[in-house]
Design an enzyme around this catalytic site. Structure first.
Site: not given
Ligand code: UD1
Length: 434
Positions: A22-23, A93, A117, A122, A124, A307, A399
């Site tokens: 996924k990432n 995200r 999440c 979070r 940036i 994770d 997701r």
């Protein structure tokens, strides 16, 4: 809305095949925006985050064609900036990677602040610092991010990250690919999906070196060409099934993995008394003894992944003795522990530290998935609990996990997904990626 109903107490046996990462997918799809020509992405996980990113590219004029369930052709030859993407970019995200790819492709970017999440602030700021270092002007306000490159093209530069950030490393790497001259990213993150993104970019004509180390050098090229690329297997999905076997007991071969990427997870499970055997592209996980307590601290790769923190904490609930789990990446990633307590877990949280007193068993209860990985932890808890666990808000889980119910059922788990009529008064999913 969907929920999962799990009847616990069944050991897991058989084989489970891991999907694409996924990432990696959520970085590579935005990066495909910069490719002129058809870019074929193979081993794509079938999850809602990748669906949304492909939809974003479509809204920007890309031709997106599913070749089969796990292969997609993306042709971004005729892409353009479009404000129609904002509803979708707000929800995930990884949409922030569009800042880098739009700047590379168009010399300007228009997107929203990303979703995410909610496990603490979070920021940036490191992404922004990187874009500015490459010559972009950044305007942020009203939830929008507008950026433009001086003279229409970014210019390579040296960027030192103040914090090891996966997201900022990826974003700056993407932006640098079509910039003029060389970019050097210092104190870069080293996650496997960063290496995967570099391999993808290089296979499309980029010149990225050093990914997987703390210094990444990107020599800007004039254009990227089409090609075919297969994503690496998902480290966290694999780790989640390994944790599930550790919690529920049994013996499972986890296939289509890169065992090296799992070392950080395997090491902890072995300390807990789980047997792990490594093959070339699989690991076999066996647990029939009592679990032992251990301590875990999450860190950037090659440390223990944040994770996997909710999943390993769930396993530790069943280990003899006291375990300490320290969250080293996020400020507030223990919200799911309230859900575990409903199932009989004994956990004390103080800031970024959870002290887990092992119990002899968990009991089924109605719980909710607070976010993607917390949701996976609830599934694991349900598998080993006595009685029935009902998990709400499973859209978070979907997701990031392809067919988790089907894969677990094949291993002998008693889990079903049930769909209930959607109540319009219900919240809509606004949070996102883990
Ligand atoms: C992080 C994880 C990644 C995981 C993802 C989702 C690490 C290093 N990264 O990646 O493995 O898949 O969460 O759960 O484990 N930060 C800043 N400024 C920035 C960007 C980040 O201060 O501009 C801080 C964050 O607040 C956080 C840390 O850096 O404390 C790591 O963030 P980052 O790696 O960027 O987050 P993700 O890319 O989401």
């Amino acid at each position: 809305m969907d929920k999962y109903i799990v009847k616990g107490g069944k050991k897991l046996f058989g084989e489970v095949e891991i999907s694409g990462a996924k990432n990696a997918a959520v970085a590579i799809i935005p990066a495909a925006l910069m490719v002129n020509g058809v870019c074929r992405i193979e081993n794509l996980p079938q999850i809602s985050d990748t669906d949304k990113l492909l939809e974003i590219l479509s809204l920007m004029g890309a031709q997106v064609r599913l070749v089969n369930k796990t292969t997609v052709d993306v042709d971004c030859t005729n892409v353009y900036l479009s404000d129609e993407i904002f509803e979708l970019t707000k929800a995930i995200r990884a949409s922030y990677y569009l800042i880098g790819s739009m700047l590379g492709r168009f010399g300007e970017a228009r997107t929203t602040m990303p979703g995410g999440c909610n496990f603490g602030v979070r920021p940036i700021d490191q992404h922004i610092k990187g874009m500015k270092a490459l010559g972009a002007t950044m305007n942020i306000g009203n939830g929008l991010i507008c950026a433009s490159a001086r003279d229409g093209r970014l210019k390579g530069n040296r960027v030192y990250l103040d914090k090891v950030s996966v997201g900022a490393t990826i974003n700056i790497m993407i932006a640098a690919v079509l910039a003029k001259g060389q970019t050097v990213i210092e104190n870069a993150a080293r996650e496997p999906h960063i290496v995967d993104l570099a391999n993808f970019l290089n296979s499309m004509g980029a010149d990225v070196r050093g990914a997987g180390t703390t210094t990444i050098k990107v020599r800007g090229v004039e254009a990227l060409h089409g090609g075919t690329y297969a994503l690496i297997p998902d480290q966290i999905e694999a780790g989640t099934y390994m944790a599930a076997v550790a919690a529920a007991g049994g013996e499972v071969r986890v296939t289509n993995v890169i065992p090296k990427h799992l070392d950080c997870i395997s090491a902890k499970l072995v300390e807990m008394g789980v047997e792990i055997e490594e093959g070339d592209d699989y690991v076999t996980v066996k647990r029939d003894a009592v679990l032992r307590h251990t301590n875990v601290k999450t860190l950037p790769y090659p440390g223990f992944p944040t994770d996997m923190q909710p999943q390993i904490s769930t396993v530790l609930c069943l280990a003899e003795g006291t375990s300490i789990v320290t969250e080293g990446v996020w400020d507030n990633r223990f919200k799911y522990i309230n859900e575990l307590r409903k199932m009989g877990a004994e956990i004390h949280v103080d800031g970024k530290v959870a002290v887990i007193e092992g119990v002899s068993g968990l009991t089924g209860a109605p719980v909710a998935a607070c976010d993607l990985r917390a949701g996976a932890a609830m599934v694991i808890a349900g598998l080993c609990a006595e009685g029935t666990t009902t998990i709400e808000d499973v859209e978070y889980i979907e997701r990031g996990y392809q067919d988790i119910v089907g894969k677990l059922r094949k291993l002998g788990a008693d889990i079903v997904a049930v769909t209930e009529p959607n109540d319009p008064a219900d919240k809509t999913a606004t949070a996102s990626a883990g």
